[in-house]
Design a protein around this motif. Sequence first.
Motif, PDB file in Angstrom:
ATOM      1  N   LYS A   1      21.466 -41.184   9.231  1.00  0.00           N
ATOM      2  CA  LYS A   1      21.683 -41.885  10.705  1.00  0.00           C
ATOM      3  C   LYS A   1      23.153 -41.716  11.142  1.00  0.00           C
ATOM      4  CE  LYS A   1      17.264 -42.517  11.487  1.00  0.00           C
ATOM      5  NZ  LYS A   1      16.509 -41.717  12.430  1.00  0.00           N
ATOM      6  N   ILE A   2      23.597 -41.487  12.053  1.00  0.00           N
ATOM      7  CA  ILE A   2      24.978 -41.540  12.606  1.00  0.00           C
ATOM      8  C   ILE A   2      25.115 -42.384  13.942  1.00  0.00           C
ATOM      9  CG2 ILE A   2      25.446 -38.940  11.834  1.00  0.00           C
ATOM     10  CD1 ILE A   2      25.070 -38.424  14.739  1.00  0.00           C
ATOM     11  N   TYR A   3      26.173 -42.753  14.104  1.00  0.00           N
ATOM     12  CA  TYR A   3      26.502 -43.735  15.332  1.00  0.00           C
ATOM     13  C   TYR A   3      25.933 -45.120  15.158  1.00  0.00           C
ATOM     14  CZ  TYR A   3      28.373 -39.420  17.191  1.00  0.00           C
ATOM     15  OH  TYR A   3      29.115 -38.344  17.570  1.00  0.00           O
ATOM     16  N   SER A   4      26.002 -45.512  13.883  1.00  0.00           N
ATOM     17  CA  SER A   4      25.160 -46.540  13.391  1.00  0.00           C
ATOM     18  C   SER A   4      25.937 -47.968  13.957  1.00  0.00           C
ATOM     19  CB  SER A   4      24.662 -46.818  12.039  1.00  0.00           C
ATOM     20  OG  SER A   4      24.128 -45.433  11.701  1.00  0.00           O
ATOM     21  N   THR A   5      25.744 -48.672  15.002  1.00  0.00           N
ATOM     22  CA  THR A   5      26.775 -49.589  15.457  1.00  0.00           C
ATOM     23  C   THR A   5      26.715 -51.107  14.494  1.00  0.00           C
ATOM     24  OG1 THR A   5      26.495 -48.932  17.872  1.00  0.00           O
ATOM     25  CG2 THR A   5      27.411 -51.015  17.516  1.00  0.00           C
ATOM     26  N   GLY A   6      27.893 -51.138  13.979  1.00  0.00           N
ATOM     27  CA  GLY A   6      27.947 -52.506  13.363  1.00  0.00           C
ATOM     28  C   GLY A   6      27.539 -52.149  12.058  1.00  0.00           C
ATOM     29  N   ALA A   7      27.352 -50.992  11.371  1.00  0.00           N
ATOM     30  CA  ALA A   7      26.662 -50.588  10.098  1.00  0.00           C
ATOM     31  C   ALA A   7      27.019 -51.714   9.041  1.00  0.00           C
ATOM     32  CB  ALA A   7      26.967 -49.367   9.724  1.00  0.00           C
TER      33      ALA A   7
ATOM     34  N   THR B   1      33.499 -51.101  16.370  1.00  0.00           N
ATOM     35  CA  THR B   1      32.348 -51.439  15.971  1.00  0.00           C
ATOM     36  C   THR B   1      31.820 -50.709  14.636  1.00  0.00           C
ATOM     37  OG1 THR B   1      32.037 -49.237  17.029  1.00  0.00           O
ATOM     38  CG2 THR B   1      31.863 -51.235  18.559  1.00  0.00           C
ATOM     39  N   GLU B   2      32.806 -50.002  14.098  1.00  0.00           N
ATOM     40  CA  GLU B   2      32.301 -49.441  12.753  1.00  0.00           C
ATOM     41  C   GLU B   2      30.989 -48.886  12.865  1.00  0.00           C
ATOM     42  OE1 GLU B   2      33.958 -50.438   8.975  1.00  0.00           O
ATOM     43  OE2 GLU B   2      34.131 -52.709   9.515  1.00  0.00           O
ATOM     44  N   SER B   3      30.731 -47.921  13.620  1.00  0.00           N
ATOM     45  CA  SER B   3      29.494 -47.469  13.931  1.00  0.00           C
ATOM     46  C   SER B   3      29.537 -45.839  13.140  1.00  0.00           C
ATOM     47  CB  SER B   3      29.498 -46.837  15.235  1.00  0.00           C
ATOM     48  OG  SER B   3      29.476 -47.991  16.169  1.00  0.00           O
ATOM     49  N   HIS B   4      29.507 -46.081  11.598  1.00  0.00           N
ATOM     50  CA  HIS B   4      29.528 -45.235  10.640  1.00  0.00           C
ATOM     51  C   HIS B   4      28.292 -44.570  10.500  1.00  0.00           C
ATOM     52  CE1 HIS B   4      33.441 -46.830   9.804  1.00  0.00           C
ATOM     53  NE2 HIS B   4      32.995 -48.078   9.516  1.00  0.00           N
ATOM     54  N   ASP B   5      28.212 -43.530   9.622  1.00  0.00           N
ATOM     55  CA  ASP B   5      26.974 -42.895   9.255  1.00  0.00           C
ATOM     56  C   ASP B   5      26.315 -43.576   8.307  1.00  0.00           C
ATOM     57  OD1 ASP B   5      28.117 -40.763  10.796  1.00  0.00           O
ATOM     58  OD2 ASP B   5      27.619 -39.286   9.153  1.00  0.00           O
ATOM     59  N   VAL B   6      24.896 -43.631   8.155  1.00  0.00           N
ATOM     60  CA  VAL B   6      24.359 -44.405   6.993  1.00  0.00           C
ATOM     61  C   VAL B   6      23.529 -43.403   6.434  1.00  0.00           C
ATOM     62  CG1 VAL B   6      22.636 -46.144   6.463  1.00  0.00           C
ATOM     63  CG2 VAL B   6      24.436 -46.526   8.250  1.00  0.00           C
ATOM     64  N   VAL B   7      23.497 -43.353   5.184  1.00  0.00           N
ATOM     65  CA  VAL B   7      22.519 -42.290   4.276  1.00  0.00           C
ATOM     66  C   VAL B   7      21.591 -43.301   3.614  1.00  0.00           C
ATOM     67  CG1 VAL B   7      22.461 -40.528   2.549  1.00  0.00           C
ATOM     68  CG2 VAL B   7      24.371 -40.481   4.293  1.00  0.00           C
ATOM     69  N   PHE B   8      20.137 -42.821   3.716  1.00  0.00           N
ATOM     70  CA  PHE B   8      19.023 -43.206   2.731  1.00  0.00           C
ATOM     71  C   PHE B   8      18.748 -42.489   1.908  1.00  0.00           C
ATOM     72  CE2 PHE B   8      19.233 -45.271   7.218  1.00  0.00           C
ATOM     73  CZ  PHE B   8      19.338 -46.419   6.862  1.00  0.00           C
ATOM     74  N   ASN B   9      18.804 -42.719   0.474  1.00  0.00           N
ATOM     75  CA  ASN B   9      18.512 -41.849  -0.557  1.00  0.00           C
ATOM     76  C   ASN B   9      17.528 -42.613  -1.279  1.00  0.00           C
ATOM     77  OD1 ASN B   9      18.537 -40.026  -2.532  1.00  0.00           O
ATOM     78  ND2 ASN B   9      20.287 -40.865  -3.630  1.00  0.00           N
ATOM     79  N   ARG B  10      15.994 -42.021  -1.044  1.00  0.00           N
ATOM     80  CA  ARG B  10      14.889 -42.774  -1.596  1.00  0.00           C
ATOM     81  C   ARG B  10      15.022 -44.153  -1.785  1.00  0.00           C
ATOM     82  NH1 ARG B  10      13.462 -38.848  -6.745  1.00  0.00           N
ATOM     83  NH2 ARG B  10      11.724 -39.982  -6.433  1.00  0.00           N
ATOM     84  N   VAL B  11      15.211 -44.704  -0.612  1.00  0.00           N
ATOM     85  CA  VAL B  11      15.324 -46.411  -0.647  1.00  0.00           C
ATOM     86  C   VAL B  11      13.769 -46.682  -0.679  1.00  0.00           C
ATOM     87  CG1 VAL B  11      15.886 -48.299   0.810  1.00  0.00           C
ATOM     88  CG2 VAL B  11      17.373 -46.387   0.811  1.00  0.00           C
ATOM     89  N   ARG B  12      13.535 -47.666  -1.733  1.00  0.00           N
ATOM     90  CA  ARG B  12      12.355 -48.168  -1.991  1.00  0.00           C
ATOM     91  C   ARG B  12      11.673 -49.291  -0.898  1.00  0.00           C
ATOM     92  NH1 ARG B  12       9.603 -45.981  -6.492  1.00  0.00           N
ATOM     93  NH2 ARG B  12       7.864 -47.054  -5.480  1.00  0.00           N
ATOM     94  N   LEU B  13      10.852 -49.449  -0.207  1.00  0.00           N
ATOM     95  CA  LEU B  13      10.500 -50.388   0.677  1.00  0.00           C
ATOM     96  C   LEU B  13       9.286 -50.653   0.307  1.00  0.00           C
ATOM     97  CD1 LEU B  13      11.821 -48.643   3.925  1.00  0.00           C
ATOM     98  CD2 LEU B  13      12.881 -50.320   2.640  1.00  0.00           C
ATOM     99  N   ASP B  14       8.728 -52.007   0.694  1.00  0.00           N
ATOM    100  CA  ASP B  14       7.367 -52.559   0.367  1.00  0.00           C
ATOM    101  C   ASP B  14       6.387 -51.955   1.660  1.00  0.00           C
ATOM    102  OD1 ASP B  14       7.144 -53.960   3.026  1.00  0.00           O
ATOM    103  OD2 ASP B  14       8.126 -55.912   1.856  1.00  0.00           O
ATOM    104  N   ALA B  15       5.024 -52.140   1.361  1.00  0.00           N
ATOM    105  CA  ALA B  15       3.883 -51.574   2.294  1.00  0.00           C
ATOM    106  C   ALA B  15       3.968 -51.991   3.568  1.00  0.00           C
ATOM    107  CB  ALA B  15       2.579 -51.982   1.679  1.00  0.00           C
ATOM    108  N   GLY B  16       4.688 -52.985   3.923  1.00  0.00           N
ATOM    109  CA  GLY B  16       4.617 -53.429   5.288  1.00  0.00           C
ATOM    110  C   GLY B  16       5.870 -52.973   5.895  1.00  0.00           C
ATOM    111  N   ALA B  17       6.707 -52.341   5.457  1.00  0.00           N
ATOM    112  CA  ALA B  17       8.092 -51.837   6.221  1.00  0.00           C
ATOM    113  C   ALA B  17       7.634 -50.827   7.176  1.00  0.00           C
ATOM    114  CB  ALA B  17       8.898 -51.271   5.018  1.00  0.00           C
TER     115      ALA B  17
END
Length: 416
Positions: free
Chosen positions: A161-167, A235-251
């Motif tokens: 993701k890019i332009y992630s305000t307040g990352a 605002t630090e609207s940086h890029d955020v990269v998600f690399n196989r982030v594990r989340l629970d079933a309700g996410a």
Amino acid sequence: MSIQSAPPSVAPSRQSRQELLVELAAEFAETAAEHDRSGIFPVANLDRLRQAGLVGLTVPVAYGGAEADLSDVVEVLGTIARGDPSTALVLAMTYLIHAHYGRSGEWPEEAYAPVARSTVEEGAMVNGLRVEPDLGTPARGGIPATTGRWTGDGWELTGHKIYSTGAPVLRWMLVWGATDPASDPVGDAASQEQPESSQEQPKSREPRVGTFLVPADAPGIEIIRTWDHFGMRATESHDVVFNRVRLDAGAGIALTPVSKLKDPAAAGSNIASWNGLAISAIYLGVAEAARDWLISFLHERVPSNLGKPLASLPRFQAAVGEIDVTLTTIRMLVETTAREVDAGKAVLASSGSAVKSVVTNAAINVVGQAVALIGNPGLTRANPLERHYRNVLCGRVHTPQDDAIHAAAGRALLTR
């Protein structure tokens, strides 16, 4: 970057809140130039807002929030933006998330409750991460490349993701993504609830699109410090990269088959109005700060050949009067529309966007007039006016943009 703070304060009354807001704006203004130069978000400002009982302003009362209306929100954001618009914008994202999801019932209770309570009790910031490098803004349509793969007992999220305000200061990230059809156990017509086993239901033939609720401290998240912008730098609207982030079933929340997605332009009138007016209030606040600086400058500037302040000259008096009339008019537009939304009047889905277009363009013109009026000092880095000018220009690229607003308005008129 988490925020460590004392227990939250009780939200102030309306009268005392206005006095407090003015005080906070003046305080935030003292460090705004420093954070603009460094490009680092003023974390201390969020703690001050939490202590003042203002972070949970739009969180429902059931979770300890104030469940404030839109008129309250534009008042708070507009005043805070006079001091530091970067702080106001990050705060606005949290306000909008809770104003929408806290009242819409779209989230399951077990997913929303921790987010709401952490915002009230700890000052936790939350924002939706939607824009992607290849797709751009989803407001213009398209399917996200960010993908959630079902693992049998939860999700594995991968994307960029890019332009992630307040990352760096977010506690919760609402990541717009699509399911991986090969692993998604839910059929097209199935319930949105996740099964305990990936074998319980037939595989989906198309991706489902929706939100993945991601704790910002989850392993596999990387913030890439790409934000080096012309304006709204802190605002630090940086890029955020998600690399196989594990989340629970309700996410996975409100996951909807692609074929059943609504047109992005057909957003509900209420949330569209909240978004448009919140953004309007921020850039109006920037323009008002520019006007205030201009007035002070004209009183203090005494050319030797004149022997009295520039504020005494009819030319400058007329120019400042024109600026103030414009600002007074667009403030009335924002406040009146906000009251109509709060009163439950029938507000067209395009109303908030239309106000955003008018207000931000007027704000840009006003600050430009101030710069032209005083010449070189207006573009000198040591003067706040230069920073206000850079900041207010960001209103032009903030979603929704003018071309999309005008096209939607034209279609509505010409296809009746």
